[in-house]
Design a protein around this motif. Structure first.
Motif, mmCIF file in Angstrom:
data_model
loop_
_atom_site.group_PDB
_atom_site.id
_atom_site.type_symbol
_atom_site.label_atom_id
_atom_site.label_comp_id
_atom_site.label_asym_id
_atom_site.label_seq_id
_atom_site.Cartn_x
_atom_site.Cartn_y
_atom_site.Cartn_z
ATOM 1 N N HIS A 14 0.879 -1.237 0.033
ATOM 2 C CA HIS A 14 0.103 0.025 -0.138
ATOM 3 C C HIS A 14 0.874 1.429 -0.021
ATOM 4 C CE1 HIS A 14 -3.413 -2.559 1.059
ATOM 5 N NE2 HIS A 14 -2.540 -3.319 1.938
ATOM 6 N N TYR A 15 0.197 2.250 -0.573
ATOM 7 C CA TYR A 15 0.762 3.650 -0.476
ATOM 8 C C TYR A 15 0.065 4.795 0.132
ATOM 9 C CZ TYR A 15 3.342 1.472 -4.654
ATOM 10 O OH TYR A 15 4.079 0.489 -5.195
ATOM 11 N N SER A 16 0.579 5.688 0.817
ATOM 12 C CA SER A 16 -0.171 6.942 1.293
ATOM 13 C C SER A 16 0.658 8.096 0.383
ATOM 14 C CB SER A 16 0.024 7.347 2.723
ATOM 15 O OG SER A 16 1.161 7.448 3.088
ATOM 16 N N LEU A 17 0.025 9.091 0.003
ATOM 17 C CA LEU A 17 0.481 10.108 -0.687
ATOM 18 C C LEU A 17 0.339 11.297 -0.058
ATOM 19 C CD1 LEU A 17 -1.309 9.113 -4.076
ATOM 20 C CD2 LEU A 17 0.848 8.540 -3.213
ATOM 21 N N SER A 53 -4.648 1.457 -7.206
ATOM 22 C CA SER A 53 -5.279 0.759 -6.476
ATOM 23 C C SER A 53 -4.505 0.627 -5.127
ATOM 24 C CB SER A 53 -5.313 -0.800 -7.256
ATOM 25 O OG SER A 53 -4.079 -1.386 -7.170
ATOM 26 N N ARG A 54 -3.357 0.623 -4.980
ATOM 27 C CA ARG A 54 -2.584 0.566 -3.758
ATOM 28 C C ARG A 54 -2.668 1.860 -2.864
ATOM 29 N NH1 ARG A 54 0.218 -4.115 -5.262
ATOM 30 N NH2 ARG A 54 1.130 -4.226 -7.364
ATOM 31 N N VAL A 55 -3.266 2.726 -3.362
ATOM 32 C CA VAL A 55 -3.085 4.165 -2.598
ATOM 33 C C VAL A 55 -4.199 4.006 -1.573
ATOM 34 C CG1 VAL A 55 -3.567 6.511 -2.561
ATOM 35 C CG2 VAL A 55 -2.374 5.587 -4.612
ATOM 36 N N GLN A 56 -3.727 4.055 -0.283
ATOM 37 C CA GLN A 56 -4.880 3.947 0.918
ATOM 38 C C GLN A 56 -5.333 5.281 1.371
ATOM 39 O OE1 GLN A 56 -2.851 2.518 4.938
ATOM 40 N NE2 GLN A 56 -4.361 0.943 4.821
ATOM 41 N N TYR A 57 -4.489 6.252 1.304
ATOM 42 C CA TYR A 57 -5.104 7.756 1.487
ATOM 43 C C TYR A 57 -4.075 8.460 0.898
ATOM 44 C CZ TYR A 57 -1.891 7.837 5.803
ATOM 45 O OH TYR A 57 -0.883 7.977 6.391
ATOM 46 N N ILE A 58 -4.924 9.905 0.730
ATOM 47 C CA ILE A 58 -4.005 11.213 0.351
ATOM 48 C C ILE A 58 -4.137 12.135 1.626
ATOM 49 C CG2 ILE A 58 -4.044 12.878 -1.228
ATOM 50 C CD1 ILE A 58 -5.761 11.320 -2.935
ATOM 51 N N GLU A 59 -2.693 12.548 1.996
ATOM 52 C CA GLU A 59 -2.648 13.565 3.169
ATOM 53 C C GLU A 59 -2.805 14.774 2.731
ATOM 54 O OE1 GLU A 59 0.944 14.525 6.095
ATOM 55 O OE2 GLU A 59 0.900 12.554 5.460
ATOM 56 N N ALA A 119 -9.461 30.150 5.365
ATOM 57 C CA ALA A 119 -9.018 30.992 4.316
ATOM 58 C C ALA A 119 -9.257 30.648 2.702
ATOM 59 C CB ALA A 119 -7.854 31.471 4.595
ATOM 60 N N ASN A 120 -9.471 29.253 2.964
ATOM 61 C CA ASN A 120 -9.573 28.658 1.420
ATOM 62 C C ASN A 120 -10.675 27.686 1.376
ATOM 63 O OD1 ASN A 120 -6.742 29.311 0.084
ATOM 64 N ND2 ASN A 120 -6.246 28.822 2.337
ATOM 65 N N PRO A 121 -11.890 28.208 1.523
ATOM 66 C CA PRO A 121 -13.089 27.282 1.309
ATOM 67 C C PRO A 121 -13.422 26.822 0.168
ATOM 68 C CG PRO A 121 -13.876 29.519 1.493
ATOM 69 C CD PRO A 121 -12.153 29.545 1.920
ATOM 70 N N GLU A 122 -12.748 27.473 -1.041
ATOM 71 C CA GLU A 122 -13.034 26.800 -2.129
ATOM 72 C C GLU A 122 -12.570 25.420 -2.564
ATOM 73 O OE1 GLU A 122 -9.194 28.878 -2.333
ATOM 74 O OE2 GLU A 122 -11.141 29.211 -1.483
ATOM 75 N N ASN A 123 -11.480 25.000 -1.490
ATOM 76 C CA ASN A 123 -10.781 23.634 -1.776
ATOM 77 C C ASN A 123 -11.723 22.716 -0.920
ATOM 78 O OD1 ASN A 123 -8.532 24.515 -3.218
ATOM 79 N ND2 ASN A 123 -7.481 25.315 -1.172
ATOM 80 N N ARG A 124 -12.935 22.207 -1.614
ATOM 81 C CA ARG A 124 -13.506 21.140 -1.255
ATOM 82 C C ARG A 124 -13.046 19.784 -1.846
ATOM 83 N NH1 ARG A 124 -18.308 22.756 1.116
ATOM 84 N NH2 ARG A 124 -18.573 25.058 1.227
ATOM 85 N N MET A 125 -13.195 18.888 -0.861
ATOM 86 C CA MET A 125 -12.596 17.541 -1.413
ATOM 87 C C MET A 125 -13.373 16.250 -1.646
ATOM 88 S SD MET A 125 -9.194 18.045 -1.466
ATOM 89 C CE MET A 125 -8.384 19.516 -1.072
ATOM 90 N N HIS A 126 -14.724 17.004 -1.663
ATOM 91 C CA HIS A 126 -15.638 15.759 -1.977
ATOM 92 C C HIS A 126 -15.155 14.829 -2.975
ATOM 93 C CE1 HIS A 126 -17.846 19.139 0.447
ATOM 94 N NE2 HIS A 126 -18.562 18.340 1.088
ATOM 95 N N GLU A 127 -14.982 15.461 -4.072
ATOM 96 C CA GLU A 127 -14.800 14.659 -5.443
ATOM 97 C C GLU A 127 -13.689 13.748 -5.269
ATOM 98 O OE1 GLU A 127 -15.077 15.166 -10.294
ATOM 99 O OE2 GLU A 127 -15.039 16.906 -9.047
ATOM 100 N N ALA A 128 -12.509 14.406 -4.834
ATOM 101 C CA ALA A 128 -11.342 13.594 -4.574
ATOM 102 C C ALA A 128 -11.424 12.296 -3.443
ATOM 103 C CB ALA A 128 -10.235 14.227 -4.073
ATOM 104 N N ALA A 129 -12.284 12.863 -2.438
ATOM 105 C CA ALA A 129 -12.469 11.828 -1.232
ATOM 106 C C ALA A 129 -13.546 10.644 -1.834
ATOM 107 C CB ALA A 129 -13.324 12.577 -0.167
ATOM 108 N N ARG A 130 -14.222 10.759 -2.911
ATOM 109 C CA ARG A 130 -15.011 9.744 -3.465
ATOM 110 C C ARG A 130 -14.082 8.463 -4.065
ATOM 111 N NH1 ARG A 130 -19.304 13.763 -4.197
ATOM 112 N NH2 ARG A 130 -18.456 14.102 -6.070
#
Length: 375
Positions: A192-195, A223-229, A238-249
């Motif tokens: 597995h990987y984390s990024l 397929s080996r990526v376990q999570y993204i840091e 200060a950066n509310p535009e950085n919404r992670m919903h799509e990436a987190a799916r």
């Protein structure tokens, strides 16, 4: 930060009330801002101390209180978190959703027997012999492939740039190639990987583009990526535009530097983050509370370190081993400053000499935080 830590220690020494370490530290945290200002003035520093730095500065006191409490009662500190020991339920620290609950409901009574260790792959770390112009010959593995074979690694944290899409994609593909070659010699088929983009991504679109390109170039690596840091800036407000919903799916996206209190966890969840990275260096009690909150909200959980060695690594590992849902821990001190582990290797060999890519966290059962000073 050192000055602030000393002032927090003095405040703890002067604390006149009685209570559980959670309660004492919670009371002391109310003074962190003023203590930080005092420390800054004493050091001639005009820039305000960030909350994250305040937590790190005070964390040795937090750990010491929990450790001393357990040692005084001849019991492991993780088993002193229920109603028989605490005077306040979790709603006092979090919100009404935790009414009547205590931390023993969110921690394990015995540590996990063993846990996989995340090995750090730095941006400049050699992956194969071709990346080594000159060998150090210091007795340690020198390429990723050598580390994998030496420790039978199954978890790797890959450091990326976050501002060079082509390089980031190619780096992960190169890591996959080196790992696959080494794992083949071990007959290992699952790793597995984390990024970690070090908050350098300008926006979530960079993450989405990266994931799409990685899938094109190496579906196996993706397929080996376990999570993204935490890929974007830590200042969530200060950066509310950085919404992670799509990436987190696609993959869990965890907050790290942003996590400084319960409110920041709730904000991150609102912005689409799907996981939480805990660190003992932000405060032992704080980590336990955030671990409980993450479990309540069904968030992905991981524990990370900061090149911890010796006692600090054992502390981080004991935390990971007692929180349900955490599948692996970080520990790169053995890579970059192994001499710092020397005094601890004899009493805790399984924590510093990996077997099948894991550390023997089941040994961390002593009174206090689970271990004692060998000297």
């Amino acid at each position: 930060m050192t000055a602030m830590g000393e002032q927090v220690a003095a405040a703890a020494d002067a604390y006149s009330e009685t209570g559980h370490p959670l309660e004492i530290m919670h009371d002391l945290t109310q003074t962190y801002e003023s203590v930080a200002q005092s420390a800054n003035q004493g050091c001639g520093v005009s820039e305000p101390m960030p909350r994250l730095a305040q937590l790190v500065a005070a964390s040795p006191v937090d750990a010491a209180l929990h450790d001393a409490y357990g040692k005084t009662l001849a019991a492991n500190s993780y088993n002193l978190l229920g109603k028989d020991y605490v005077n306040r339920d979790l709603s006092h620290y979090l919100n009404e959703d935790f009414q009547g609950e205590t931390l023993d409901q969110y921690t394990l009574r015995s540590p996990k027997d063993c846990m996989p260790l995340y090995h750090l792959v730095g941006a400049l770390d050699p992956l194969a012999d071709a990346d080594l112009p000159n060998r150090l010959n210091d007795g340690l593995p020198e390429t990723l492939g050598e580390w994998i074979v030496h420790d039978q690694l199954t978890h790797m944290k890959i450091k990326l740039n976050g501002d060079d899409l082509a390089w980031d994609v190619e780096r992960v593909i190169a890591v996959e190639a080196a790992a696959a070659a080494a794992q083949e010699t071990l007959a290992c088929t699952q790793w597995h990987y984390s990024l970690d983009f070090n908050e350098k991504c300008a926006n979530v679109q960079y993450v989405l583009d990266f994931l799409a390109k990685l899938e094109e170039g190496s579906p196996a690596a993706l397929s080996r990526v376990q999570y993204i840091e935490q890929p974007t800036h830590r200042d969530l407000r200060a950066n509310p535009e950085n919404r992670m919903h799509e990436a987190a799916r696609i993959k869990p996206v965890v907050i790290d530097e942003s996590l400084v209190d319960f409110e920041s966890l709730l904000l991150a969840r609102e912005l689409g983050y799907s996981g939480v990275a805990l660190k003992a260096c932000k405060g032992h009690g704080e980590a336990l509370l955030m671990g409980a909150a993450a479990q309540k909200h069904n968030l992905f959980l991981c524990v990370q370190d900061l090149t911890c060695i010796g006692a600090s690594f054992l502390h981080s590992a004991s935390l990971a081993a007692r929180i349900p849902g955490i599948a692996a821990i970080e520990g790169n001190g053995r890579q970059y400053c192994p001499a710092g582990n020397a005094d601890w290797e004899t009493p805790y060999p399984g924590m510093f000499q990996l077997q099948n890519g894991t550390v023997a966290t089941g040994a961390l059962i002593e009174p206090g935080l689970g271990f004692s000073n060998p000297r």
